[in-house]
Scaffold this motif. Structure first.
Motif, PDB file in Angstrom:
ATOM      1  N   TYR A 304       0.691  -0.952  -0.189  1.00 13.47           N
ATOM      2  CA  TYR A 304      -0.136  -0.007  -0.041  1.00 13.47           C
ATOM      3  C   TYR A 304       1.068   1.409   0.564  1.00 13.47           C
ATOM      4  O   TYR A 304       0.712   2.164  -0.244  1.00 13.47           O
ATOM      5  CB  TYR A 304      -1.104  -0.375   1.403  1.00 13.47           C
ATOM      6  CG  TYR A 304      -2.374   0.786   0.858  1.00 13.47           C
ATOM      7  CD1 TYR A 304      -2.643   1.663  -0.272  1.00 13.47           C
ATOM      8  CD2 TYR A 304      -3.054   1.373   2.353  1.00 13.47           C
ATOM      9  CE1 TYR A 304      -3.431   2.038  -0.623  1.00 13.47           C
ATOM     10  CE2 TYR A 304      -4.187   2.020   1.984  1.00 13.47           C
ATOM     11  CZ  TYR A 304      -4.341   2.841   0.716  1.00 13.47           C
ATOM     12  OH  TYR A 304      -5.892   3.137   0.252  1.00 13.47           O
ATOM     13  N   LEU A 305       1.805   1.448   0.886  1.00 10.75           N
ATOM     14  CA  LEU A 305       2.981   2.511   1.190  1.00 10.75           C
ATOM     15  C   LEU A 305       2.913   3.213  -0.748  1.00 10.75           C
ATOM     16  O   LEU A 305       3.212   4.009  -1.056  1.00 10.75           O
ATOM     17  CB  LEU A 305       4.177   2.572   1.690  1.00 10.75           C
ATOM     18  CG  LEU A 305       4.918   3.188   1.893  1.00 10.75           C
ATOM     19  CD1 LEU A 305       4.063   3.509   2.659  1.00 10.75           C
ATOM     20  CD2 LEU A 305       6.299   2.853   2.960  1.00 10.75           C
ATOM     21  N   SER A 306       3.700   2.239  -1.059  1.00 11.56           N
ATOM     22  CA  SER A 306       3.592   2.305  -3.247  1.00 11.56           C
ATOM     23  C   SER A 306       2.516   3.324  -3.697  1.00 11.56           C
ATOM     24  O   SER A 306       2.876   4.231  -4.236  1.00 11.56           O
ATOM     25  CB  SER A 306       4.453   1.027  -4.275  1.00 11.56           C
ATOM     26  OG  SER A 306       4.859   0.248  -3.187  1.00 11.56           O
ATOM     27  N   GLY A 323       4.178  10.868  -1.868  1.00 13.58           N
ATOM     28  CA  GLY A 323       3.523  10.893  -1.293  1.00 13.58           C
ATOM     29  C   GLY A 323       3.708   9.650   0.225  1.00 13.58           C
ATOM     30  O   GLY A 323       2.784   9.583   1.423  1.00 13.58           O
ATOM     31  N   ARG A 324       5.040   8.754   0.412  1.00 15.30           N
ATOM     32  CA  ARG A 324       5.990   7.738   1.539  1.00 15.30           C
ATOM     33  C   ARG A 324       5.592   9.468   1.987  1.00 15.30           C
ATOM     34  O   ARG A 324       5.489   9.022   3.899  1.00 15.30           O
ATOM     35  CB  ARG A 324       7.065   7.423   1.521  1.00 15.30           C
ATOM     36  CG  ARG A 324       6.625   6.001   0.114  1.00 15.30           C
ATOM     37  CD  ARG A 324       7.608   5.635  -0.285  1.00 15.30           C
ATOM     38  NE  ARG A 324       8.571   6.525  -1.458  1.00 15.30           N
ATOM     39  CZ  ARG A 324       8.893   6.320  -2.251  1.00 15.30           C
ATOM     40  NH1 ARG A 324       9.996   5.177  -2.179  1.00 15.30           N
ATOM     41  NH2 ARG A 324      10.138   7.238  -2.874  1.00 15.30           N
ATOM     42  N   ARG A 344      12.782   5.712   6.802  1.00 10.90           N
ATOM     43  CA  ARG A 344      14.028   5.431   6.523  1.00 10.90           C
ATOM     44  C   ARG A 344      12.811   4.310   5.073  1.00 10.90           C
ATOM     45  O   ARG A 344      14.070   4.219   4.278  1.00 10.90           O
ATOM     46  CB  ARG A 344      14.229   3.878   7.422  1.00 10.90           C
ATOM     47  CG  ARG A 344      15.733   4.050   7.871  1.00 10.90           C
ATOM     48  CD  ARG A 344      16.038   3.228   9.245  1.00 10.90           C
ATOM     49  NE  ARG A 344      15.339   3.668  10.607  1.00 10.90           N
ATOM     50  CZ  ARG A 344      15.238   3.311  11.011  1.00 10.90           C
ATOM     51  NH1 ARG A 344      15.698   1.779  11.281  1.00 10.90           N
ATOM     52  NH2 ARG A 344      15.092   3.348  12.353  1.00 10.90           N
ATOM     53  N   VAL A 345      12.111   4.692   4.896  1.00 11.66           N
ATOM     54  CA  VAL A 345      11.263   3.853   3.732  1.00 11.66           C
ATOM     55  C   VAL A 345      11.838   4.773   2.738  1.00 11.66           C
ATOM     56  O   VAL A 345      11.507   4.364   1.355  1.00 11.66           O
ATOM     57  CB  VAL A 345       9.375   3.089   3.785  1.00 11.66           C
ATOM     58  CG1 VAL A 345       9.574   2.706   5.133  1.00 11.66           C
ATOM     59  CG2 VAL A 345       8.929   4.911   3.910  1.00 11.66           C
ATOM     60  N   MET A 346      12.030   5.757   2.762  1.00 15.60           N
ATOM     61  CA  MET A 346      12.477   6.657   1.508  1.00 15.60           C
ATOM     62  C   MET A 346      13.936   7.002   1.320  1.00 15.60           C
ATOM     63  O   MET A 346      14.436   7.125   2.493  1.00 15.60           O
ATOM     64  CB  MET A 346      11.862   8.204   2.050  1.00 15.60           C
ATOM     65  CG  MET A 346      10.322   8.532   2.305  1.00 15.60           C
ATOM     66  SD  MET A 346      10.073  10.013   3.179  1.00 15.60           S
ATOM     67  CE  MET A 346      10.292  10.616   2.030  1.00 15.60           C
ATOM     68  N   ARG A 352      14.571  12.495   2.235  1.00 10.48           N
ATOM     69  CA  ARG A 352      14.160  12.587   3.139  1.00 10.48           C
ATOM     70  C   ARG A 352      14.537  13.141   4.472  1.00 10.48           C
ATOM     71  O   ARG A 352      13.838  13.367   5.445  1.00 10.48           O
ATOM     72  CB  ARG A 352      15.152  11.169   3.599  1.00 10.48           C
ATOM     73  CG  ARG A 352      14.656  10.239   5.138  1.00 10.48           C
ATOM     74  CD  ARG A 352      15.867   9.006   5.073  1.00 10.48           C
ATOM     75  NE  ARG A 352      15.477   8.474   6.309  1.00 10.48           N
ATOM     76  CZ  ARG A 352      16.674   8.111   7.345  1.00 10.48           C
ATOM     77  NH1 ARG A 352      17.288   7.409   6.793  1.00 10.48           N
ATOM     78  NH2 ARG A 352      15.890   8.172   8.473  1.00 10.48           N
ATOM     79  N   LEU A 353      15.566  14.181   3.974  1.00  6.49           N
ATOM     80  CA  LEU A 353      15.910  14.759   5.255  1.00  6.49           C
ATOM     81  C   LEU A 353      14.650  16.263   5.187  1.00  6.49           C
ATOM     82  O   LEU A 353      14.234  16.679   5.681  1.00  6.49           O
ATOM     83  CB  LEU A 353      16.864  15.852   5.220  1.00  6.49           C
ATOM     84  CG  LEU A 353      18.618  14.749   4.564  1.00  6.49           C
ATOM     85  CD1 LEU A 353      19.829  15.676   4.948  1.00  6.49           C
ATOM     86  CD2 LEU A 353      18.392  14.408   6.237  1.00  6.49           C
TER      87      LEU A 353
END
Lengths: 595, 83
Positions: A304-306, A323-324, A344-346, A352-353
């Protein structure tokens, strides 16, 4: 001991396999040549003790994403005895090239065809022996999720290591020029040994996608799903958190206070209100992190995350995020700490930062407690909910302003081309394991930092000894007065400034700090607050509390997740500046209008 | 009829064969690794709202990519299947 590295594309179940092979014994650690931590664990393969290292997922051994560089640098810097390439058995048409890339490195290599169960369901037939002969590498099929074929895979690894000499110095550079030849090799291997039906049947996954990714229904369904998860995390997490707090309070009241009674006030204070309270602060986050990652792992593993990234991309792309990041921001409204860890999933560091810079601006449940108390003390019951709503809007605005201000500086280099893996049912074991590993990570990394911070604030509010705690005679009081030229124009007086100092430890502590500073509790405290400030000053104080520095646990998490002191400093300084500007604009604007 | 069109202009349900991939090196490698190479069959499954990303199916792999990235991929549309 032999070192074996696990290589594979994202979504091949490589980490599932790693967890399956190593159980909970894995630890993360630093390696020469690479800047990220890699998980490793010892496993027994035949007569060999093997140190198995889980490398980041990569699409192309010669690619240039952060993860692809990490894998190359690792292989160059750390001697490896053998490699295990994990391929998704139903996607061999595009993944087989990676096996040939790895083979070209010249190291002993085992090819594992994972998700063999899924491939069989799709009607994909693989002639393993023929493929092994064609590749010139041993091949084994397995399902890491179900555990089938695992024993055979380990046996193949053992015999690979039996035969392996001290092969080293892989001709990495030489291999670079070979991409072209590889493509035709893939074509001929596929044509001869892999049979894929021309059109895959309409799977359950497709039918689910038709609803979940529906052009109009997709976003509302996503919001509802997130809301449900958000509620579930706090429905399950909050009682556990309260339980942990009650436990710490109980031990303190029934055991520590009588035990420490003979000690002088100062020593007892630092032990109880510094050390013990610090441990309580750390422990209270544990249930929340477990529950949060339980759900996040389920969302991530299910695919679902993607899909969330797909659905919200057109909105988030304007903020330089995807979206993440949206999922993490939303979770930040519960608690910033697990949301920061969840980034961390990115895989793309700049994005991410940027997410980590915006998450602390989400109005978390700790801040909500403070605002509910102040709003109830200052505003009429009919108005108070609207004040809270306004604070949520302010929180969203602060996120948007921050993202827009920094999206140039943290510009994502990665193209948005992501795989949408088929829907998969997450397994309980892996989801639980994830929660446990994250808690270990948090405890190991954040504890000292939080601890030192709690003790430091206690000292500030109790030194020099003899002064009334948190009163004008303490160091905190001096700081409060010294800050008056800066905070005065926001309508924040000395006593409120000391409360903000407490809020640095944990935002919900602000109310407790009021009780200490004003020497009043409950309704009496609410009455005193209403007398000492009008609604403009109170609102200005709430805006400042909402936006200013993240709490100590969030800062500890920012530091360990970003591994950059400079970034952490920015993540403290920027919200402080933004908070000052927002409160100043509000307070002076209202005063200018004669309110 | 052999219609050549960029992937970004396909309609959901259209399918065809990749005729060419124009992309800078880094993006090109990523696209190749995900299965975008000349001669491979491809279908557009759906589009997200507000000119958002495209959901593309390449053999057994589903991929989401933005319009900007899809613009460089030329697709030779298959003849429409007679109803």
């Amino acid at each position: 001991m032999k070192r074996v590295a696990l290589v594979g594309m994202p979504n091949t179940g490589k980490s599932t396999l790693f967890n399956r092979l190593t159980g909970a014994s894995a630890r993360t650690g630093n390696w020469p040549g690479v800047t990220v931590e890699l998980a490793s664990a010892r496993v027994l393969a035949g007569r060999h003790m093997v140190e198995l290292v889980d490398l980041p997922g990569l699409y192309d051994l010669h690619g240039f994403s952060d993860d692809e560089r990490v894998v190359r640098h690792f292989l160059e810097a750390a001697p490896v005895d053998a490699l295990v390439v994990v391929l998704n058995a139903s996607q061999l048409d595009r993944q087989l090239a990676l096996a040939l890339q790895v083979k070209a490195l010249g190291l002993p290599t085992l090819v594992l065809l994972n998700m063999a169960d899924e491939a069989r369901r799709h009607g994909i037939r693989i002639d393993e022996a023929g493929l092994a002969a064609g590749l010139g590498l041993p091949v084994a099929a397995l399902s890491a999720k179900l555990g089938t074929g695992q024993a055979e895979a380990v046996r193949r690894l053992a015999s690979l290591l039996d035969a392996a000499g001290p092969a080293r110095d892989a001709a990495l550079r030489e291999a670079l020029a070979e991409d072209h030849r590889r493509e035709s090799a893939v074509e001929s291997l596929l044509a001869r040994h892999v049979h894929v039906p021309p059109r895959l049947s309409d799977t359950a996954s497709d039918r689910l996608d038709r609803v979940v990714l529906h052009p109009w229904l997709g976003l509302p369904i996503f919001f509802l799903a997130m809301l449900a998860i958000f509620q579930a995390v706090f429905l399950l997490g909050s009682p556990l958190q309260d339980g942990v707090e009650a436990l710490f309070e109980g031990v303190r009241k029934s055991a520590l206070e009588p035990l420490l009674a003979p000690l002088p006030d100062f020593t007892r204070g630092i032990l109880l209100d510094g050390v013990w309270a610090g441990m309580g602060t750390v422990a209270a986050f544990v249930p929340l992190i477990v529950v949060f990652f339980f759900f996040l792992a389920a969302v991530e593993d299910s695919g679902y995350l993607s899909r969330a990234a797909f659905l919200t991309d057109s909105l988030m792309a304007r903020l330089g995020l995807d979206g993440r990041a949206f999922v993490m921001l939303l979770m930040g409204f519960g608690c910033n700490v697990p949301a920061l860890m969840g980034t961390r999933v990115m895989r793309d560091r700049p994005m991410r930062l940027l997410s980590m810079l915006t998450i602390p601006l989400s109005l978390c449940s700790a801040r909500l407690q403070v605002f509910v108390f102040i709003a109830a003390a200052i505003f009429r019951p009919a108005v108070a909910p609207w004040v809270l709503f306004g604070l949520y809007v302010t929180s969203f605005l602060a996120v948007i302003v921050t993202a827009l201000a920094f999206k140039g500086r943290f510009a994502s280099r990665e193209p948005f081309v992501i795989e949408l893996p088929p829907w998969r049912a997450p397994t309980l074991r892996l989801v639980a394991l994830r929660g446990w590993l994250e808690v270990k990570h948090f405890l190991r990394r954040a504890t000292t930092f939080i601890f030192v911070g709690v003790v430091a604030v206690w000292l500030l509010t109790h030194l020099p000894s003899g002064a009334a705690p948190a009163g004008p005679g303490t160091i905190a009081g001096w700081i409060g007065s010294a800050l008056q030229p800066v905070l005065g124009p926001l309508g924040i007086d000395e006593r409120l400034a000391v409360a903000l100092l407490f809020g640095f430890v944990a935002k919900e502590v602000v109310i407790g700090a009021f009780a200490v500073i004003y020497g009043l509790e409950g309704d009496a405290l609410a009455g005193e607050l209403a007398r000492s400030m009008d609604w403009v000053a109170a609102t200005s104080f709430m805006i400042f509390t909402l936006v200013y520095t993240p709490c100590l646990s969030a800062i500890a998490t920012l530091r360990t997740e970003s591994r950059s002191a400079g970034f952490t400093a920015l993540a403290i300084a920027w919200p402080l500046g933004l908070a000052w500007a927002a409160s100043f604009a509000f307070y002076q604007g209202m005063r200018a209008m004669g309110l | 009829m052999n219609d050549l069109r960029p992937l970004s202009e396909l309609n959901p349900g259209d399918h065809g064969v990749i005729a060419a991939v124009h992309a800078p090196e880094e993006l090109g490698k990523r696209l190749t690794a995900l299965g975008f190479s000349t001669g491979r069959p491809l279908a557009l499954v759906r589009r997200a709202l507000l000119r958002g990303p495209l959901h593309v199916r390449l053999g057994t792999t589903d991929v989401a990519l933005r319009m900007a990235e899809a613009a460089g991929i030329q697709v030779r549309l298959a003849a429409p299947v007679p109803a």
